[in-house]
Write an enzyme that holds these catalytic residues in place. Structure first.
Site, PDB file in Angstrom:
ATOM      1  CE  LYS A   1      -7.458   0.300   9.913  1.00 15.38           C
ATOM      2  NZ  LYS A   1      -6.220  -0.195   9.305  1.00 15.38           N
TER       3      LYS A   1
ATOM      4  N   GLY B   1      -0.247   5.032  -1.182  1.00 17.87           N
ATOM      5  CA  GLY B   1      -1.326   5.751  -0.510  1.00 17.87           C
ATOM      6  C   GLY B   1      -0.824   6.982   0.236  1.00 17.87           C
ATOM      7  CD  GLN B   2      -3.438  11.176   4.091  1.00 12.44           C
ATOM      8  OE1 GLN B   2      -4.274  10.388   4.535  1.00 12.44           O
ATOM      9  NE2 GLN B   2      -3.361  12.425   4.495  1.00 12.44           N
TER      10      GLN B   2
ATOM     11  CE1 TYR C   1      -9.879   2.194   8.216  1.00 13.63           C
ATOM     12  CE2 TYR C   1     -10.651   3.806   9.825  1.00 13.63           C
ATOM     13  CZ  TYR C   1      -9.633   3.258   9.077  1.00 13.63           C
ATOM     14  OH  TYR C   1      -8.365   3.770   9.181  1.00 13.63           O
TER      15      TYR C   1
ATOM     16  N   GLY D   1       0.845  -1.203   0.000  1.00 13.87           N
ATOM     17  CA  GLY D   1       0.000   0.000   0.000  1.00 13.87           C
ATOM     18  C   GLY D   1       0.874   1.243   0.000  1.00 13.87           C
TER      19      GLY D   1
HETATM   20  P1  NAD Z   1      -4.783   5.071   1.335  1.00 10.32           P
HETATM   21  O1  NAD Z   1      -6.146   4.654   0.925  1.00 10.32           O
HETATM   22  O2  NAD Z   1      -4.314   6.422   0.977  1.00 10.32           O
HETATM   23  O3  NAD Z   1      -3.707   4.029   0.798  1.00 10.32           O
HETATM   24  C1  NAD Z   1      -3.934   2.640   0.790  1.00 10.32           C
HETATM   25  C2  NAD Z   1      -3.146   2.056  -0.359  1.00 10.32           C
HETATM   26  O4  NAD Z   1      -3.391   0.658  -0.378  1.00 10.32           O
HETATM   27  C3  NAD Z   1      -3.584   2.598  -1.740  1.00 10.32           C
HETATM   28  O5  NAD Z   1      -2.476   3.081  -2.456  1.00 10.32           O
HETATM   29  C4  NAD Z   1      -4.206   1.394  -2.414  1.00 10.32           C
HETATM   30  O6  NAD Z   1      -3.999   1.357  -3.825  1.00 10.32           O
HETATM   31  C5  NAD Z   1      -3.502   0.242  -1.730  1.00 10.32           C
HETATM   32  N1  NAD Z   1      -4.278  -0.994  -1.802  1.00 10.32           N
HETATM   33  C6  NAD Z   1      -5.605  -1.148  -1.700  1.00 10.32           C
HETATM   34  N2  NAD Z   1      -5.948  -2.430  -1.878  1.00 10.32           N
HETATM   35  C7  NAD Z   1      -4.801  -3.099  -2.088  1.00 10.32           C
HETATM   36  C8  NAD Z   1      -4.502  -4.478  -2.350  1.00 10.32           C
HETATM   37  N3  NAD Z   1      -5.466  -5.393  -2.424  1.00 10.32           N
HETATM   38  N4  NAD Z   1      -3.198  -4.826  -2.511  1.00 10.32           N
HETATM   39  C9  NAD Z   1      -2.216  -3.890  -2.435  1.00 10.32           C
HETATM   40  N5  NAD Z   1      -2.443  -2.583  -2.213  1.00 10.32           N
HETATM   41  C10 NAD Z   1      -3.725  -2.196  -2.033  1.00 10.32           C
HETATM   42  O7  NAD Z   1      -4.714   4.843   2.909  1.00 10.32           O
HETATM   43  P2  NAD Z   1      -3.746   5.574   3.954  1.00 10.32           P
HETATM   44  O8  NAD Z   1      -4.436   6.793   4.419  1.00 10.32           O
HETATM   45  O9  NAD Z   1      -2.375   5.660   3.416  1.00 10.32           O
HETATM   46  O10 NAD Z   1      -3.823   4.538   5.156  1.00 10.32           O
HETATM   47  C11 NAD Z   1      -2.867   3.523   5.344  1.00 10.32           C
HETATM   48  C12 NAD Z   1      -3.228   2.756   6.600  1.00 10.32           C
HETATM   49  O11 NAD Z   1      -3.292   3.651   7.716  1.00 10.32           O
HETATM   50  C13 NAD Z   1      -4.605   2.072   6.545  1.00 10.32           C
HETATM   51  O12 NAD Z   1      -4.568   0.883   7.278  1.00 10.32           O
HETATM   52  C14 NAD Z   1      -5.495   3.062   7.265  1.00 10.32           C
HETATM   53  O13 NAD Z   1      -6.613   2.442   7.838  1.00 10.32           O
HETATM   54  C15 NAD Z   1      -4.568   3.585   8.331  1.00 10.32           C
HETATM   55  N6  NAD Z   1      -4.976   4.885   8.859  1.00 10.32           N
HETATM   56  C16 NAD Z   1      -4.945   5.991   8.062  1.00 10.32           C
HETATM   57  C17 NAD Z   1      -5.352   7.210   8.583  1.00 10.32           C
HETATM   58  C18 NAD Z   1      -5.337   8.469   7.754  1.00 10.32           C
HETATM   59  O14 NAD Z   1      -5.806   9.514   8.219  1.00 10.32           O
HETATM   60  N7  NAD Z   1      -4.790   8.430   6.531  1.00 10.32           N
HETATM   61  C19 NAD Z   1      -5.788   7.286   9.910  1.00 10.32           C
HETATM   62  C20 NAD Z   1      -5.849   6.130  10.662  1.00 10.32           C
HETATM   63  C21 NAD Z   1      -5.402   4.922  10.145  1.00 10.32           C
HETATM   64  N1  SER Z   2      -8.516   9.178   8.755  1.00 14.42           N
HETATM   65  C1  SER Z   2      -9.188   7.932   8.954  1.00 14.42           C
HETATM   66  C2  SER Z   2     -10.580   7.992   8.465  1.00 14.42           C
HETATM   67  O1  SER Z   2     -11.163   9.056   8.542  1.00 14.42           O
HETATM   68  C3  SER Z   2      -9.181   7.533  10.400  1.00 14.42           C
HETATM   69  O2  SER Z   2      -8.800   6.225  10.471  1.00 14.42           O
HETATM   70  O3  SER Z   2     -11.091   7.003   8.033  1.00 14.42           O
END
Ligand code: NAD
Ligand code: SER
Length: 313
Positions: free
Chosen positions: A148, A13-14, A144, A10
């Site tokens: 988690k 992603g962000q 979600y 992943g």
């Molecule tokens: P995101 O959606 O920006 O990135 C996720 C990435 O995973 C994407 O690039 C997507 O293409 C890839 N992906 C999806 N399905 C896939 C698969 N089957 N195989 C391989 N890659 C795949 O998410 P993020 O914001 O970068 O979050 C990353 C982690 O952090 C997640 O577990 C999310 O729940 C957690 N998280 C994020 C936040 C936030 O604010 N961004 C907050 C709390 C927790």
């Molecule tokens: N930033 C995330 C969401 O809003 C928190 O896990 O889903």
């Protein structure tokens, strides 16, 4: 000393883009394999190896772990809170099966460490709203959040039963400018900067007084790496650690942006994400992370706003 070889799943992603770049800075580009379903992110190109990988395909994942001599895995693939409510079955399937695939392969291949993020979304309407503690009532109302919370206990299980070194953080909403957020309820706090800069106005999908826990991405990346580098004997939590950065409402971040863009205007049109946001705590108590591995946030609302606007420009 064993040279670690890290797989980031992943990575486009962000969080993945910035985490991969930082891991490559620390461990060397060749030591960090980025992988995703999507095409390689522009910022990652030329900085290290990239493989196209679907984490749901366990055999492919297993082959890559062996072929690349992987010793650590960071699993970031997931469907976030707002997108998850549109397709709950898919969110549950991806969020759970990806973790189980990684944990099982990590166990079989003697992977040294696994990182998997949880979220403040584990908390629900019955959890304390202010300074929500590490251990409390946890009754999430989103798919979600349910995924988690279940995932946290799978991490704990693999640690206790198989001695797998799995580590996790409950991230707050993350604010960043290098790659776009992927469908969360806290995404407004990123969108607002782009609309403020480009149009001087923003239509917010949450009510003006909705307080949520948030964190600027550099703090989140530092927290992740500090946790992963901490001595195992200092890690007392094998579900997932609360961590805290800042807490603000749409009105407060709007007022902060107005200090830089005086004619910025914000209007409020709450949608289904309001219910999700109201189910989460407004602020988080991260005293256990502070005590165990000396976690300390650096960015507050004012410093983060200044940096975001400078970088977007
Ligand atoms: P995101 O959606 O920006 O990135 C996720 C990435 O995973 C994407 O690039 C997507 O293409 C890839 N992906 C999806 N399905 C896939 C698969 N089957 N195989 C391989 N890659 C795949 O998410 P993020 O914001 O970068 O979050 C990353 C982690 O952090 C997640 O577990 C999310 O729940 C957690 N998280 C994020 C936040 C936030 O604010 N961004 C907050 C709390 C927790
Ligand atoms: N930033 C995330 C969401 O809003 C928190 O896990 O889903």
């Amino acid at each position: 000393m064993i040279k670690e070889k890290i797989l980031v799943i992943g990575a486009c992603g962000q969080i993945g883009v910035e985490l991969t770049l930082e891991l490559r800075r620390i461990y060397g580009g060749a030591q960090v394999v980025a992988s995703d379903l999507r095409e390689e992110n522009e910022l990652l190109k030329g900085t290290g190896p990239y493989v196209s990988l679907d984490v749901m395909n366990k055999e492919m994942l297993h082959v890559q772990v062996i072929r690349q001599n992987i010793t650590q895995i960071y699993l970031l693939a997931a469907i976030l809170s707002a997108t998850g409510e549109k397709n709950p079955n898919l969110a549950w399937h991806l969020n759970m099966q990806s973790l189980l695939n990684v944990l099982e392969i990590a166990k079989e291949e003697n992977i040294h460490k696994v990182y998997w993020p949880s979220s403040i979304a584990v908390f629900g309407p019955t959890s304390p709203k202010k300074n929500c503690p590490q251990q409390t009532i946890i009754e999430p109302i989103t798919v979600y959040g349910i995924s988690k919370y279940a995932g946290e206990f799978w991490c704990n299980y693999y640690n206790h039963r198989y001695n797998l070194d799995v580590r996790s953080l409950r991230y707050p909403g993350l604010i960043s400018y290098k790659s776009q957020p992927g469908g969360g309820t806290t995404d407004y706090a990123v969108e607002i900067f782009y609309d403020a800069f480009e149009q001087k106005k923003y239509k917010c999908f949450l009510k003006e007084n909705t307080y949520l826990p948030m964190m600027y991405m550099p703090d989140a990346i530092r927290a992740t790496i500090e946790l992963m580098e901490a001595d195992a004997k200092n890690i007392s939590v094998r579900t997932s650690y609360n961590i805290s950065g800042m807490s603000f409402s749409p009105k407060e971040i709007g007022d902060e942006i107005k200090k830089h863009i005086p004619d910025f205007k914000i209007i409020y049109e709450p949608d289904y994400r309001q219910t999700i946001a109201e189910s989460w705590p407004q602020s988080i108590d991260d005293s256990v992370a502070k005590k165990d591995w000396k976690w300390k946030p650096h960015f507050d609302l004012s410093l983060m706003t200044t940096e975001m606007l400078e970088n977007i420009q």
